[in-house]
Design a protein around this motif. Structure first.
Motif, PDB file in Angstrom:
ATOM      1  N   SER A  28      -7.343  55.061 -35.585  1.00 24.13           N
ATOM      2  CA  SER A  28      -8.621  55.609 -35.127  1.00 24.13           C
ATOM      3  C   SER A  28      -8.397  57.034 -34.621  1.00 24.13           C
ATOM      4  O   SER A  28      -7.306  57.391 -34.185  1.00 24.13           O
ATOM      5  CB  SER A  28      -9.229  54.739 -34.036  1.00 24.13           C
ATOM      6  OG  SER A  28      -8.424  54.767 -32.881  1.00 24.13           O
ATOM      7  N   TYR A  29      -9.463  57.842 -34.706  1.00 28.70           N
ATOM      8  CA  TYR A  29      -9.397  59.232 -34.281  1.00 28.70           C
ATOM      9  C   TYR A  29     -10.677  59.578 -33.536  1.00 28.70           C
ATOM     10  O   TYR A  29     -11.778  59.306 -34.016  1.00 28.70           O
ATOM     11  CB  TYR A  29      -9.233  60.148 -35.500  1.00 28.70           C
ATOM     12  CG  TYR A  29      -9.175  61.619 -35.150  1.00 28.70           C
ATOM     13  CD1 TYR A  29      -8.049  62.161 -34.567  1.00 28.70           C
ATOM     14  CD2 TYR A  29     -10.264  62.450 -35.391  1.00 28.70           C
ATOM     15  CE1 TYR A  29      -7.991  63.500 -34.243  1.00 28.70           C
ATOM     16  CE2 TYR A  29     -10.217  63.790 -35.071  1.00 28.70           C
ATOM     17  CZ  TYR A  29      -9.079  64.315 -34.492  1.00 28.70           C
ATOM     18  OH  TYR A  29      -9.029  65.637 -34.167  1.00 28.70           O
ATOM     19  N   SER A  30     -10.544  60.168 -32.364  1.00 31.87           N
ATOM     20  CA  SER A  30     -11.688  60.590 -31.571  1.00 31.87           C
ATOM     21  C   SER A  30     -11.908  62.086 -31.775  1.00 31.87           C
ATOM     22  O   SER A  30     -11.012  62.887 -31.497  1.00 31.87           O
ATOM     23  CB  SER A  30     -11.454  60.303 -30.088  1.00 31.87           C
ATOM     24  OG  SER A  30     -12.491  60.862 -29.311  1.00 31.87           O
ATOM     25  N   THR A  31     -13.081  62.437 -32.264  1.00 31.93           N
ATOM     26  CA  THR A  31     -13.381  63.858 -32.478  1.00 31.93           C
ATOM     27  C   THR A  31     -13.660  64.576 -31.159  1.00 31.93           C
ATOM     28  O   THR A  31     -13.493  65.788 -31.078  1.00 31.93           O
ATOM     29  CB  THR A  31     -14.582  64.022 -33.420  1.00 31.93           C
ATOM     30  OG1 THR A  31     -15.689  63.304 -32.904  1.00 31.93           O
ATOM     31  CG2 THR A  31     -14.252  63.522 -34.807  1.00 31.93           C
ATOM     32  N   LYS A  32     -14.043  63.827 -30.138  1.00 36.28           N
ATOM     33  CA  LYS A  32     -14.310  64.451 -28.835  1.00 36.28           C
ATOM     34  C   LYS A  32     -13.014  64.838 -28.130  1.00 36.28           C
ATOM     35  O   LYS A  32     -12.871  65.953 -27.642  1.00 36.28           O
ATOM     36  CB  LYS A  32     -15.117  63.502 -27.945  1.00 36.28           C
ATOM     37  CG  LYS A  32     -16.534  63.299 -28.424  1.00 36.28           C
ATOM     38  CD  LYS A  32     -17.285  62.380 -27.507  1.00 36.28           C
ATOM     39  CE  LYS A  32     -18.692  62.148 -28.031  1.00 36.28           C
ATOM     40  NZ  LYS A  32     -19.433  61.224 -27.170  1.00 36.28           N
ATOM     41  N   THR A  33     -12.061  63.913 -28.067  1.00 35.27           N
ATOM     42  CA  THR A  33     -10.802  64.187 -27.368  1.00 35.27           C
ATOM     43  C   THR A  33      -9.711  64.674 -28.312  1.00 35.27           C
ATOM     44  O   THR A  33      -8.651  65.085 -27.864  1.00 35.27           O
ATOM     45  CB  THR A  33     -10.304  62.923 -26.651  1.00 35.27           C
ATOM     46  OG1 THR A  33     -10.053  61.911 -27.617  1.00 35.27           O
ATOM     47  CG2 THR A  33     -11.313  62.434 -25.649  1.00 35.27           C
ATOM     48  N   LYS A  34      -9.953  64.594 -29.620  1.00 34.15           N
ATOM     49  CA  LYS A  34      -8.992  64.984 -30.660  1.00 34.15           C
ATOM     50  C   LYS A  34      -7.671  64.246 -30.514  1.00 34.15           C
ATOM     51  O   LYS A  34      -6.590  64.796 -30.712  1.00 34.15           O
ATOM     52  CB  LYS A  34      -8.785  66.495 -30.669  1.00 34.15           C
ATOM     53  CG  LYS A  34     -10.072  67.235 -30.916  1.00 34.15           C
ATOM     54  CD  LYS A  34      -9.850  68.638 -31.315  1.00 34.15           C
ATOM     55  CE  LYS A  34     -11.217  69.279 -31.431  1.00 34.15           C
ATOM     56  NZ  LYS A  34     -11.431  70.061 -32.533  1.00 34.15           N
ATOM     57  N   GLU A  35      -7.768  62.950 -30.166  1.00 30.89           N
ATOM     58  CA  GLU A  35      -6.595  62.097 -30.055  1.00 30.89           C
ATOM     59  C   GLU A  35      -6.711  60.973 -31.074  1.00 30.89           C
ATOM     60  O   GLU A  35      -7.811  60.560 -31.438  1.00 30.89           O
ATOM     61  CB  GLU A  35      -6.481  61.510 -28.653  1.00 30.89           C
ATOM     62  CG  GLU A  35      -6.203  62.539 -27.589  1.00 30.89           C
ATOM     63  CD  GLU A  35      -6.084  61.914 -26.211  1.00 30.89           C
ATOM     64  OE1 GLU A  35      -6.372  60.710 -26.067  1.00 30.89           O
ATOM     65  OE2 GLU A  35      -5.705  62.636 -25.282  1.00 30.89           O
TER      66      GLU A  35
END
Length: 43
Positions: A28-35
């Motif tokens: 999974s990838y979070s575009t908000k935290t870029k993690e």
């Protein structure tokens, strides 16, 4: 996805029978935290 079998592993066109370990992989990838996070499990 099909893996082509050769004549030494069985009849031509026969479905290969997998007898090893099966892995489940989730990424999974979070575009908000870029993690990103990744989890691998043996089924």
């Amino acid at each position: 996805m099909w893996i082509l079998s050769s004549t030494r592993n069985g009849k031509m066109g026969e479905k290969p029978k997998y007898t090893g370990r099966i892995l489940a992989v989730g990424i999974s990838y979070s575009t908000k935290t870029k993690e990103h996070s990744c989890k691998v499990e043996v089924l």
